[in-house]
Design a protein around this motif. Sequence first.
Motif, PDB file in Angstrom:
ATOM      1  N   THR A 214       0.856  -1.184   0.000  1.00 50.96           N
ATOM      2  CA  THR A 214       0.000   0.000   0.000  1.00 50.96           C
ATOM      3  C   THR A 214       0.889   1.231   0.000  1.00 50.96           C
ATOM      4  OG1 THR A 214      -0.126   0.167   2.427  1.00 50.96           O
ATOM      5  CG2 THR A 214      -1.762  -1.229   1.322  1.00 50.96           C
TER       6      THR A 214
ATOM      7  N   SER B 105       0.176   5.289   0.764  1.00 49.36           N
ATOM      8  CA  SER B 105      -0.808   6.306   1.134  1.00 49.36           C
ATOM      9  C   SER B 105      -0.354   7.687   0.670  1.00 49.36           C
ATOM     10  CB  SER B 105      -1.013   6.302   2.650  1.00 49.36           C
ATOM     11  OG  SER B 105       0.161   6.738   3.297  1.00 49.36           O
TER      12      SER B 105
ATOM     13  N   ILE C 191      -3.487   4.878  -1.886  1.00 47.35           N
ATOM     14  CA  ILE C 191      -4.602   5.302  -1.037  1.00 47.35           C
ATOM     15  C   ILE C 191      -4.595   6.820  -0.929  1.00 47.35           C
ATOM     16  CG2 ILE C 191      -5.636   5.127   1.261  1.00 47.35           C
ATOM     17  CD1 ILE C 191      -4.194   2.470   1.620  1.00 47.35           C
TER      18      ILE C 191
ATOM     19  N   LEU D 225     -10.380   6.845   0.566  1.00 50.98           N
ATOM     20  CA  LEU D 225     -10.920   6.425   1.857  1.00 50.98           C
ATOM     21  C   LEU D 225     -12.346   6.927   2.077  1.00 50.98           C
ATOM     22  CD1 LEU D 225      -7.794   6.936   4.181  1.00 50.98           C
ATOM     23  CD2 LEU D 225      -8.680   4.806   3.221  1.00 50.98           C
TER      24      LEU D 225
ATOM     25  N   THR E 224      -4.484   2.324   7.926  1.00 50.02           N
ATOM     26  CA  THR E 224      -4.085   2.904   6.640  1.00 50.02           C
ATOM     27  C   THR E 224      -2.577   3.127   6.599  1.00 50.02           C
ATOM     28  OG1 THR E 224      -4.538   5.137   7.501  1.00 50.02           O
ATOM     29  CG2 THR E 224      -6.293   4.046   6.275  1.00 50.02           C
TER      30      THR E 224
END
Length: 312
Positions: A181, A183, A218, A248, A260
Motif C-alpha cells: 500500500t 498512502s 490510497i 478512503l 491505513t
Amino acid sequence: MRIPPVLLKTLVTVVVATIAYVTTNLINQDQNKLWQLAVSIVIGGATLIVQYMVDFERRLASVETGQQAYAREVADRLTGHHREMRTLVDRRFTDISEATELFDTLDHSMLRLDGVTRLARSATRVSSLGPGLVSAFAREEIDRLASVMENLTTMSADCPGENHDWLMALTKCTTGTMDATSSFVERNYWDSEPALRYLQAQAEAIAQRGVKVRRLFIVQKPEGVDPALLRLCEDQRNMGIDTRVVALSELPPNVRRGTTNDFVIFDETLCYEVEPDLLHENAKTTLNAREDHLRQRVKRFRELWDVGLSDT
C-alpha cells in the motif's frame, strides 16, 4: 646505643671467666695460680662457644622458618597459577565447543555459512586495526546486526525511521508475491532516488523470478486522484506492477475502519510496515512475521484491493 654482637659476646666471656677465676680462688686459695687461670679460660671459652651455638641455633631456626614460609608462598602461587591455567583452559575448551556447536548449527540451518564466516573474518581484520573510528563503527554495526537477529527470533523487529535497506533486501529475497500500500503520506517518496532503486529491484524480481507485485495507492478523497498520481500508476504498470487506487472517503463503513499505515507483505510471510507520526513523517519501521498479524494485514489488503479502481 646498641652494642655489637661480637663485643657483647666478648664481654660476657670475660665476665664469666673473671667470675670463674674469683670463684676458684675463693674455694681453694692454696691452688696454683696457673691452674686457676686455666680453669677460668676454659669456662670462658665454653661460655663463648655456648653463645655461638645458641646464636647459630637461633639463626638456623630463622632460616628454617623463612624457608618454610617461602615454600608455602611458592606452593600457594603454584596452586593459584594451576587454578588460573585450568580455568583458562576450561574457558578455551568451552569457547571452542560453543564455536563448534554454533558452526554445526549454522551448517544445518538455512543461513549461508560462507556469509557468517566472511562476517567473522572481516570483523577480526577490522578489530586488528586497533582503536579508532573504523573499529568503533564496525562494533556498532555488529551490535546492530546482532540485535536485529535476536529480535527476529521473536518473529518481529523494528527500528526508528524508514529502513530502506530492509525494503531492498526483502525485495531481492521475494520469490512469490509483493502486496503493498502507498498512502498520501508517501506521495513525495516516489520522486526520490531510493524509490527509483526500489522500483528497479521490483522490476528485476518480476522479470527474473516471476514475482507478482501489486500496489494499492490510497488517497483521502477522490480529488486526490490527480494527473500526477495517474502518471505514477501508469509508469509502474509499464514496469509490470499491477496498480489500483482507492479513496478512503468513498469506502463502505465496514471497510473504512482499519489501518491505513503503509505496509508491504512479502510472500504472505513477512510484513514490512511503516508507522507515521503526527507530522505524517515515517517514524518507525517494523518487520513482523507473526501469524496473527500477517493474517490481519493480508485480510486488510484484500479488502482494500477489491474495492480499488484499476482504471481511473
